[in-house]
Motif scaffolding. Structure first.
Motif, PDB file in Angstrom:
ATOM      1  N   SER A 194      42.602  48.587  40.942  1.00 39.91           N
ATOM      2  CA  SER A 194      43.355  49.279  42.068  1.00 39.91           C
ATOM      3  C   SER A 194      44.844  48.840  42.093  1.00 39.91           C
ATOM      4  O   SER A 194      45.968  49.593  42.805  1.00 39.91           O
ATOM      5  CB  SER A 194      42.653  49.722  43.276  1.00 39.91           C
ATOM      6  OG  SER A 194      42.874  48.310  44.017  1.00 39.91           O
ATOM      7  N   ARG A 195      45.053  47.502  41.975  1.00 42.54           N
ATOM      8  CA  ARG A 195      46.348  46.917  42.231  1.00 42.54           C
ATOM      9  C   ARG A 195      47.459  47.341  41.092  1.00 42.54           C
ATOM     10  O   ARG A 195      47.197  47.453  39.792  1.00 42.54           O
ATOM     11  CB  ARG A 195      46.426  45.698  42.433  1.00 42.54           C
ATOM     12  CG  ARG A 195      45.008  44.771  42.844  1.00 42.54           C
ATOM     13  CD  ARG A 195      44.902  45.055  44.442  1.00 42.54           C
ATOM     14  NE  ARG A 195      43.751  44.495  45.273  1.00 42.54           N
ATOM     15  CZ  ARG A 195      43.420  44.599  46.187  1.00 42.54           C
ATOM     16  NH1 ARG A 195      44.045  45.436  46.924  1.00 42.54           N
ATOM     17  NH2 ARG A 195      42.463  44.121  46.697  1.00 42.54           N
ATOM     18  N   THR A 255      44.234  56.692  47.711  1.00 43.86           N
ATOM     19  CA  THR A 255      44.084  55.786  46.597  1.00 43.86           C
ATOM     20  C   THR A 255      44.700  56.186  45.312  1.00 43.86           C
ATOM     21  O   THR A 255      44.403  55.440  44.216  1.00 43.86           O
ATOM     22  CB  THR A 255      42.500  55.697  46.421  1.00 43.86           C
ATOM     23  OG1 THR A 255      41.774  56.824  45.887  1.00 43.86           O
ATOM     24  CG2 THR A 255      41.829  55.061  47.554  1.00 43.86           C
ATOM     25  N   HIS A 263      38.546  52.513  45.035  1.00 43.18           N
ATOM     26  CA  HIS A 263      38.735  51.671  46.049  1.00 43.18           C
ATOM     27  C   HIS A 263      38.685  50.075  45.865  1.00 43.18           C
ATOM     28  O   HIS A 263      37.966  49.502  45.231  1.00 43.18           O
ATOM     29  CB  HIS A 263      37.406  51.808  47.259  1.00 43.18           C
ATOM     30  CG  HIS A 263      37.822  53.271  48.019  1.00 43.18           C
ATOM     31  ND1 HIS A 263      38.340  53.323  48.980  1.00 43.18           N
ATOM     32  CD2 HIS A 263      37.027  54.317  47.815  1.00 43.18           C
ATOM     33  CE1 HIS A 263      38.509  54.780  49.334  1.00 43.18           C
ATOM     34  NE2 HIS A 263      37.430  55.082  48.647  1.00 43.18           N
ATOM     35  N   LYS A 264      39.929  49.404  46.449  1.00 43.93           N
ATOM     36  CA  LYS A 264      40.072  47.938  46.187  1.00 43.93           C
ATOM     37  C   LYS A 264      39.862  47.473  44.695  1.00 43.93           C
ATOM     38  O   LYS A 264      39.925  48.433  43.669  1.00 43.93           O
ATOM     39  CB  LYS A 264      39.192  47.455  47.118  1.00 43.93           C
ATOM     40  CG  LYS A 264      39.596  47.493  48.505  1.00 43.93           C
ATOM     41  CD  LYS A 264      38.694  46.679  49.660  1.00 43.93           C
ATOM     42  CE  LYS A 264      38.874  47.042  50.942  1.00 43.93           C
ATOM     43  NZ  LYS A 264      38.008  46.110  51.719  1.00 43.93           N
ATOM     44  N   GLY A 265      39.713  46.224  44.656  1.00 45.06           N
ATOM     45  CA  GLY A 265      39.362  45.584  43.294  1.00 45.06           C
ATOM     46  C   GLY A 265      40.670  45.511  42.583  1.00 45.06           C
ATOM     47  O   GLY A 265      41.894  46.041  42.625  1.00 45.06           O
TER      48      GLY A 265
END
Length: 147
Positions: A40-41, A30, A35-37
């Motif tokens: 995180s992008r 990661t 994680h995700k959200g």
């Protein structure tokens, strides 16, 4: 010692974290982003005032008031201030005098107000005067000249 062998003191610098270079590095997967959200992008930047989808304060509070674009902002100077400044013997008070005395900036519009008393005959040049200021200046034998 010369320019070719200058370097920081030992322990003063550290190597940068090399993030996202495989699982063996300890910072792969990661890449320290959780994680995700949205955070995180790639390309994520928090918009100012964003409250996670909740209606932001800026939009919850109603609009009110207005700014008058024709308002003229004057720097107010009272007669008691003029009296204190003229103790040195000056009788002509114009814009440049107020700038050198530190009472106004060179682009400020000056308005003389009527608090205090004038005992000397002064010639005052300003952009505006209150009625009481004009009366007091003329009563002392001076002149109020509007620029």
């Amino acid at each position: 010692m010369n320019l070719s062998n200058l370097q920081p003191a030992t322990g003063a610098t550290r190597n940068e974290k090399r993030i996202g270079r495989g699982t063996g590095s300890g910072r792969g997967g990661t890449s320290t982003r959780g994680h995700k959200g949205a955070k995180s992008r790639s390309g994520y930047s928090k918009k100012s005032g964003f409250e996670g989808g909740q209606m932001p304060l800026q939009r919850r509070v109603p609009k009110f008031g207005f700014k008058n674009i024709n308002r003229v902002e004057y720097k107010a100077i009272n007669l008691d201030v003029l009296a204190a400044l003229t103790e040195s013997g000056t009788t002509l008070l114009d814009a440049s005098f107020f700038v050198t005395a530190g009472l106004a900036s060179k682009n400020a519009k000056i308005k003389v107000l009527g608090r205090g008393e004038v005992t000397k005959a002064l010639e005052v040049h300003a952009h505006a005067f209150s009625k009481s200021a004009v009366e007091a200046i003329e009563k002392a034998g001076g002149k109020a000249v509007t620029l």
